[in-house]
Enzyme design. Structure first.
Site, PDB file in Angstrom:
ATOM      1  N   LYS A  82       4.618  59.890  62.400  1.00 34.48           N
ATOM      2  CA  LYS A  82       6.017  60.326  62.358  1.00 34.48           C
ATOM      3  C   LYS A  82       6.887  59.091  62.143  1.00 34.48           C
ATOM      4  O   LYS A  82       6.606  58.016  62.700  1.00 34.48           O
ATOM      5  CB  LYS A  82       6.315  60.982  63.705  1.00 34.48           C
ATOM      6  CG  LYS A  82       7.648  61.679  63.850  1.00 34.48           C
ATOM      7  CD  LYS A  82       7.683  62.384  65.223  1.00 34.48           C
ATOM      8  CE  LYS A  82       8.978  63.090  65.526  1.00 34.48           C
ATOM      9  NZ  LYS A  82       8.953  63.758  66.848  1.00 34.48           N
ATOM     10  N   SER A 157      10.434  68.559  66.637  1.00 35.39           N
ATOM     11  CA  SER A 157      10.927  67.679  65.609  1.00 35.39           C
ATOM     12  C   SER A 157       9.845  67.050  64.750  1.00 35.39           C
ATOM     13  O   SER A 157      10.130  66.468  63.713  1.00 35.39           O
ATOM     14  CB  SER A 157      11.753  66.568  66.261  1.00 35.39           C
ATOM     15  OG  SER A 157      10.923  65.769  67.109  1.00 35.39           O
ATOM     16  N   SER A 181       8.168  68.706  70.906  1.00 34.41           N
ATOM     17  CA  SER A 181       8.119  68.388  69.480  1.00 34.41           C
ATOM     18  C   SER A 181       6.745  68.200  68.878  1.00 34.41           C
ATOM     19  O   SER A 181       6.629  68.039  67.663  1.00 34.41           O
ATOM     20  CB  SER A 181       8.937  67.138  69.192  1.00 34.41           C
ATOM     21  OG  SER A 181      10.290  67.490  69.135  1.00 34.41           O
TER      22      SER A 181
HETATM   23  N1  GLN Z   1      13.538  70.561  70.571  1.00 31.86           N
HETATM   24  C1  GLN Z   1      13.715  69.592  71.591  1.00 31.86           C
HETATM   25  C2  GLN Z   1      14.993  68.835  71.360  1.00 31.86           C
HETATM   26  O1  GLN Z   1      15.638  69.152  70.434  1.00 31.86           O
HETATM   27  C3  GLN Z   1      12.525  68.697  71.677  1.00 31.86           C
HETATM   28  C4  GLN Z   1      12.580  67.468  70.874  1.00 31.86           C
HETATM   29  C5  GLN Z   1      11.408  66.574  71.026  1.00 31.86           C
HETATM   30  O2  GLN Z   1      10.452  66.897  71.726  1.00 31.86           O
HETATM   31  N2  GLN Z   1      11.496  65.405  70.422  1.00 31.86           N
HETATM   32  O3  GLN Z   1      15.350  67.955  72.079  1.00 31.86           O
END
Ligand code: GLN
Length: 486
Positions: A82, A157, A181
């Site tokens: 990532k 994400s 994420s």
């Molecule tokens: N969807 C969650 C957020 O928007 C998780 C994001 C993540 O785990 N990086 O914060």
């Protein structure tokens, strides 16, 4: 592109041993596929780095005749990471205009360990800006396409990494999981996604979002491959003070013996099967639990009563930590300075110009976090959130006296259409309800594909265990994977 026959590390190593395939051929094919792809899953192909690693793998293979699997468990295996993890000399953007030209001077620990084990990193994957989001629509460089359902989001994400694995651009990929994420996009795309225990994997080289929650973990086509990646990159790192000194367990060797289900007590939290969870998701997860019961496991009904507060707690803690972590992107220490940034009256104007580089979701979170931490509101919001976070952790400590592992859904729904939730941040936040508790409590959690909804969209089951029992998560996930694909 990886061919259907070569989806896992073992399949590829067997092909290397049989001289049906070479690391260089595989790297070349993969890079070509990445460049031709329309998914927008990659922000960068790592051609030079990948070809150099693949050539080295070819040499090691030639010297040894066969893959030396003990010393090089990832020899010649295409991986992706990532784009919020750093590689020396390679642009790292976090999918933000703010870091459009940032070239880090070092490589993160997880990646360094994987490269030492022979991995060939082929590209950096797209994400929601600074890992803030759940659909990959928040990337400054455009959304990622779902790997098998055009027009749908891959989740976020780490949607780029999930798509890259499912679509065959790599065998495994690294993501980061702050509130879901890794697990949520794994569930949406139909791959395995593991968030290790907090402290299991070094975060040295991961751009921080919310430091008390962030963990690096793998996406893979099999639980065994996820275990291999974790075994290589896990363990203590003196460069990350939050990494645990507890030695990593033999995650892969553990999987060789069949699981004795009769020794396993499986907790089913009633709060994970509430009204907001889609019928198709519940059905598929329930069927998997029925199968587990048939294997002889003891099913225990449990309650995690503070689950309804998890989203509120997370969206105070995460945004507060983010507002503090992201203060470094000020155009002085880090961050792009727009050309007119110096034509300003004062420092406040300078900051305004520079920080306009952030996208709307990142700005929203910085503002919320700054508010929650401000002296007048600290007690009412941040302190309170930390207290409720402890209650959520206590819930888990209590139920883990009665069960060894918890099973439930990963997300309330399957993948949704692009744009469906983009205009309503609250809707998007609520979608994280079932993944966030693990992060708040530091627990390992994994999404394992367990079924499909009526449209054919993938569904994952979530496997959760006590902190540092990543071995249990993998063992149980592995047994479910084997059972469900029979
Ligand atoms: N969807 C969650 C957020 O928007 C998780 C994001 C993540 O785990 N990086 O914060």
């Amino acid at each position: 592109m990886l061919n259907e026959k070569y989806r896992t590390i073992t399949e590829i190593h067997d092909a290397f041993d049989a001289k049906k395939l070479s690391p260089v051929e595989l790297a070349r094919d993969t890079l070509a596929a990445i460049k031709a792809s329309k998914h927008n899953a990659f922000l960068l192909a790592l051609e030079d780095r990948a070809m150099a690693a693949a050539k080295k793998a070819d040499r090691i293979l030639a010297e040894n005749g066969k893959v030396p699997r003990e010393t090089y468990p990832l020899l010649g295996i295409p991986l992706a990471l990532k784009d919020n993890m750093v590689l020396e000399g390679v642009r790292t953007t976090c999918a933000s205009k703010m870091l459009e030209n940032y070239v880090p001077p070092y490589t993160g620990t997880a990646v360094e360990r994987l490269e030492k084990a022979g991995a060939v990193f082929v590209g950096k994957t797209n994400l929601d800006e600074f890992a803030m989001g759940g659909s990959n629509e928040n990337s400054a460089f455009g959304p990622v396409e779902h790997p098998t359902f055009p027009g749908y989001v891959p989740g976020g994400s780490s949607g780029g990494s999930a798509t890259a694995v499912k679509a065959g651009f790599c065998v495994a990929a690294l993501g980061s999981d702050t509130g879901g994420s890794i697990r949520q996009p794994a569930s949406y795309c139909g791959v395995v996604g593991l968030k290790p225990s907090y402290g299991r994997v070094s975060r040295y080289g991961l751009v921080a979002f919310a430091s008390s929650l962030d963990q690096i973990g793998p996406f893979a086509n099999s639980v065994e491959d996820a275990a291999t990646v974790l075994a290589v990159m896990g363990g203590h790192d003196p460069l990350d003070s939050t990494s645990s000194e507890r030695p990593a367990d033999p995650y892969v060797a553990n999987l060789k013996k069949d699981l004795d289900w009769s020794k396993i007590r499986v907790g089913i939290p009633k709060e994970y099967f509430i009204d907001g969870v889609d019928v198709s998701v519940k059905k598929s997860v329930r069927e998997t639990i029925d199968w587990v019961a048939k294997q002889g496991a003891k099913i225990v009904d449990i309650s995690l009563p503070n689950t309804p507060y998890a989203v509120s707690v997370y969206y105070i803690v995460a945004v507060s930590e983010a507002s503090s972590n992201l203060a470094r992107f000020d155009g002085v220490r880090f961050g792009v300075r727009p050309p007119d940034a110096m034509q300003v009256e004062d420092i406040a104007d300078f900051y305004k110009k520079v920080r306009a580089n952030f996208g709307p979701e990142v700005k929203r979170r910085i503002i919320l976090g700054t508010f929650a931490l401000s002296s007048g509101y600290y007690d009412a919001y941040f302190r309170k959130a930390c207290q409720v976070r402890r209650l959520i952790k206590n819930d888990f400590d209590r139920v883990f006296k009665d069960c060894d592992v918890i099973l439930g859904p990963v997300a309330p729904s399957t993948a949704f259409k692009k744009g469906e939730k983009a205009s309503d941040p609250l809707k998007m936040y609520l979608n994280d309800i079932l993944t966030i508790p693990c992060n708040l409590a530091g627990l390992p959690g994994m999404s394992v594909p367990c079924g499909k909804d009526e449209k054919g969209l993938p569904i994952g089951i979530q496997v959760i265990a006590p902190q540092f029992r990543d071995d249990v998560v993998l063992k149980v996930g592995h047994a479910i994977e084997k059972g469900m694909t029979k």
